[in-house]
Design a protein around this motif. Sequence first.
Motif, mmCIF file in Angstrom:
data_model
loop_
_atom_site.group_PDB
_atom_site.id
_atom_site.type_symbol
_atom_site.label_atom_id
_atom_site.label_comp_id
_atom_site.label_asym_id
_atom_site.label_seq_id
_atom_site.Cartn_x
_atom_site.Cartn_y
_atom_site.Cartn_z
ATOM 1 N N LEU A 165 0.854 -1.182 0.000
ATOM 2 C CA LEU A 165 0.000 0.000 0.000
ATOM 3 C C LEU A 165 0.888 1.230 0.000
ATOM 4 C CD1 LEU A 165 -2.777 -0.954 2.606
ATOM 5 C CD2 LEU A 165 -3.012 -0.864 0.120
ATOM 6 N N ASN A 166 0.448 2.258 -0.688
ATOM 7 C CA ASN A 166 1.209 3.498 -0.781
ATOM 8 C C ASN A 166 1.009 4.335 0.474
ATOM 9 O OD1 ASN A 166 2.280 6.054 -1.413
ATOM 10 N ND2 ASN A 166 1.863 5.765 -3.591
ATOM 11 N N TYR A 167 2.089 4.681 1.124
ATOM 12 C CA TYR A 167 2.039 5.474 2.356
ATOM 13 C C TYR A 167 1.231 6.753 2.157
ATOM 14 C CZ TYR A 167 3.774 8.908 5.772
ATOM 15 O OH TYR A 167 3.855 9.891 6.712
ATOM 16 N N TYR A 168 1.421 7.420 1.043
ATOM 17 C CA TYR A 168 0.787 8.716 0.822
ATOM 18 C C TYR A 168 -0.734 8.626 0.838
ATOM 19 C CZ TYR A 168 -0.932 12.892 -1.476
ATOM 20 O OH TYR A 168 -1.633 14.025 -1.775
ATOM 21 N N ASP A 193 -4.755 13.933 5.262
ATOM 22 C CA ASP A 193 -4.396 15.058 4.399
ATOM 23 C C ASP A 193 -5.667 15.816 4.037
ATOM 24 O OD1 ASP A 193 -4.044 16.189 1.442
ATOM 25 O OD2 ASP A 193 -2.059 16.111 2.360
ATOM 26 N N PHE A 194 -5.768 17.044 4.504
ATOM 27 C CA PHE A 194 -6.991 17.834 4.316
ATOM 28 C C PHE A 194 -7.302 18.059 2.835
ATOM 29 C CE2 PHE A 194 -9.165 21.919 3.798
ATOM 30 C CZ PHE A 194 -10.282 21.722 4.592
ATOM 31 N N TYR A 195 -6.285 18.412 2.072
ATOM 32 C CA TYR A 195 -6.490 18.687 0.650
ATOM 33 C C TYR A 195 -7.030 17.448 -0.067
ATOM 34 C CZ TYR A 195 -5.493 19.863 -4.200
ATOM 35 O OH TYR A 195 -5.609 20.094 -5.552
ATOM 36 N N ALA A 196 -6.451 16.281 0.196
ATOM 37 C CA ALA A 196 -6.883 15.052 -0.476
ATOM 38 C C ALA A 196 -8.299 14.665 -0.071
ATOM 39 C CB ALA A 196 -5.920 13.915 -0.161
ATOM 40 N N ILE A 197 -8.669 14.918 1.170
ATOM 41 C CA ILE A 197 -10.014 14.578 1.630
ATOM 42 C C ILE A 197 -11.046 15.483 0.972
ATOM 43 C CG2 ILE A 197 -11.559 14.511 3.634
ATOM 44 C CD1 ILE A 197 -9.099 13.815 5.341
ATOM 45 N N VAL A 198 -10.781 16.785 0.963
ATOM 46 C CA VAL A 198 -11.761 17.753 0.482
ATOM 47 C C VAL A 198 -11.807 17.807 -1.043
ATOM 48 C CG1 VAL A 198 -12.386 20.198 0.450
ATOM 49 C CG2 VAL A 198 -11.605 19.129 2.577
ATOM 50 N N TRP A 222 -11.512 7.951 3.051
ATOM 51 C CA TRP A 222 -11.010 6.869 3.888
ATOM 52 C C TRP A 222 -9.826 7.301 4.755
ATOM 53 C CZ3 TRP A 222 -10.324 7.058 -1.447
ATOM 54 C CH2 TRP A 222 -9.014 7.275 -1.884
ATOM 55 N N ARG A 223 -9.222 8.428 4.442
ATOM 56 C CA ARG A 223 -7.984 8.825 5.114
ATOM 57 C C ARG A 223 -8.109 8.995 6.637
ATOM 58 N NH1 ARG A 223 -3.582 10.865 2.094
ATOM 59 N NH2 ARG A 223 -3.878 10.754 -0.163
ATOM 60 N N PRO A 224 -9.193 9.575 7.171
ATOM 61 C CA PRO A 224 -9.289 9.650 8.634
ATOM 62 C C PRO A 224 -9.236 8.283 9.319
ATOM 63 C CG PRO A 224 -10.837 11.157 7.629
ATOM 64 C CD PRO A 224 -10.271 10.338 6.517
ATOM 65 N N LEU A 225 -9.746 7.230 8.657
ATOM 66 C CA LEU A 225 -9.674 5.884 9.223
ATOM 67 C C LEU A 225 -8.291 5.270 9.053
ATOM 68 C CD1 LEU A 225 -13.038 4.051 8.435
ATOM 69 C CD2 LEU A 225 -12.000 4.469 10.681
ATOM 70 N N THR A 226 -7.750 5.345 7.843
ATOM 71 C CA THR A 226 -6.441 4.730 7.619
ATOM 72 C C THR A 226 -5.352 5.446 8.410
ATOM 73 O OG1 THR A 226 -6.154 6.075 5.603
ATOM 74 C CG2 THR A 226 -7.053 3.852 5.344
ATOM 75 N N ALA A 227 -5.532 6.750 8.654
ATOM 76 C CA ALA A 227 -4.550 7.477 9.469
ATOM 77 C C ALA A 227 -4.550 6.990 10.912
ATOM 78 C CB ALA A 227 -4.839 8.976 9.423
ATOM 79 N N LEU A 228 -5.685 6.414 11.350
ATOM 80 C CA LEU A 228 -5.742 5.832 12.693
ATOM 81 C C LEU A 228 -5.052 4.477 12.739
ATOM 82 C CD1 LEU A 228 -6.852 5.580 15.602
ATOM 83 C CD2 LEU A 228 -8.946 4.640 14.599
ATOM 84 N N PHE A 229 -5.292 3.635 11.744
ATOM 85 C CA PHE A 229 -4.796 2.255 11.783
ATOM 86 C C PHE A 229 -3.383 2.099 11.212
ATOM 87 C CE2 PHE A 229 -9.525 1.533 11.393
ATOM 88 C CZ PHE A 229 -9.700 1.171 12.724
ATOM 89 N N PHE A 230 -2.976 3.011 10.356
ATOM 90 C CA PHE A 230 -1.662 2.866 9.723
ATOM 91 C C PHE A 230 -0.584 3.563 10.540
ATOM 92 C CE2 PHE A 230 1.577 4.772 6.922
ATOM 93 C CZ PHE A 230 2.196 3.614 6.486
ATOM 94 N N GLY A 249 -5.734 16.580 14.299
ATOM 95 C CA GLY A 249 -4.765 16.228 13.270
ATOM 96 C C GLY A 249 -4.868 17.114 12.050
ATOM 97 N N LEU A 250 -6.098 17.408 11.607
ATOM 98 C CA LEU A 250 -6.287 18.308 10.475
ATOM 99 C C LEU A 250 -5.892 19.734 10.831
ATOM 100 C CD1 LEU A 250 -9.724 17.014 9.121
ATOM 101 C CD2 LEU A 250 -7.474 16.709 8.053
ATOM 102 N N LEU A 251 -6.118 20.107 12.073
ATOM 103 C CA LEU A 251 -5.829 21.472 12.518
ATOM 104 C C LEU A 251 -4.329 21.741 12.581
ATOM 105 C CD1 LEU A 251 -7.546 23.928 13.444
ATOM 106 C CD2 LEU A 251 -7.089 23.200 15.797
ATOM 107 N N VAL A 252 -3.565 20.765 13.072
ATOM 108 C CA VAL A 252 -2.119 20.985 13.260
ATOM 109 C C VAL A 252 -1.271 20.258 12.226
ATOM 110 C CG1 VAL A 252 -2.491 21.297 15.730
ATOM 111 C CG2 VAL A 252 -1.845 19.040 14.880
ATOM 112 N N GLY A 253 -1.913 19.598 11.252
ATOM 113 C CA GLY A 253 -1.156 18.904 10.216
ATOM 114 C C GLY A 253 -0.513 17.621 10.686
#
Length: 250
Positions: A34-37, A42-47, A53-61, A113-117
């Motif tokens: 799986l690609n780390y990126y 990442d706010f830009y990628a989500i919006v 899926w990023r808020p979930l994968t950021a928790l588990f990865f 996480g989104l607020l402080v990057g």
Amino acid sequence: MSEFRDWYQSVPFFTRYWLTLTIGLSLLGRFGLLNYYHLVLDFYAIVNNFQIWRPLTALFFYPISPGSGFHFLINCYFLYNYSQRLEMGMFAGKPADYFYMLLFNWACCVFVGLLVGLPILMDPMVLSVLYVWCQLNKDVIVSFWFGTRFKAMYLPWVLLAFNLIISGGGVMELLGILIGHLSFFLLFKYPQEFGGPALLTPPAFLKQIFPDTRYVGGFGTAPQARVPARPGGTVFGGHNWGRGQALGGN
């Protein structure tokens, strides 16, 4: 293999799948499957790209490398140990309540996480759960490195200081402490000591999906309104990394 299967099935439901997804997704990223990126917050990628899926994968990865592997294992240990204690203790027989607390902590981690990057949420999420357990078991004596022993209420701060000294970090631990404190306050302090409403009561549909059971555990007790806490607790046996025994226990 049967011993591992028996152990795996004995782990409570939410802790089991949280730990499984964390290890599985992190290993898939470690071996390049799986690609780390595409897994981090990442706010830009989500919006803009609707990668919801990023808020979930950021928790588990968690990015495993030679430099971060030991820290990952310690995080997995804390996840397994303290999430299990909460799920089988204070939240025993109330799976919807525990799941709702996890959802709240996760939502707070995503917001901060989104607020402080912050791209990875494992550290603050695990620390938030550990903090809640420590507040429910303030007088339990825990053992840490080099034979140090102290009350559980100090463990999150010791971990913060330890990471600050060893790796120059501490920010994610501090965020986890703040989120855990907010969760503990809304769950116990605000309704019991200040007479406020129970703001983290799970909605009815969650109670239908995860109905209460009759099981009663014994890992920690909720604080009582305006009653000083008395020393004592459940005896867990001795080992390092924050597992301890009750003050005055045998």
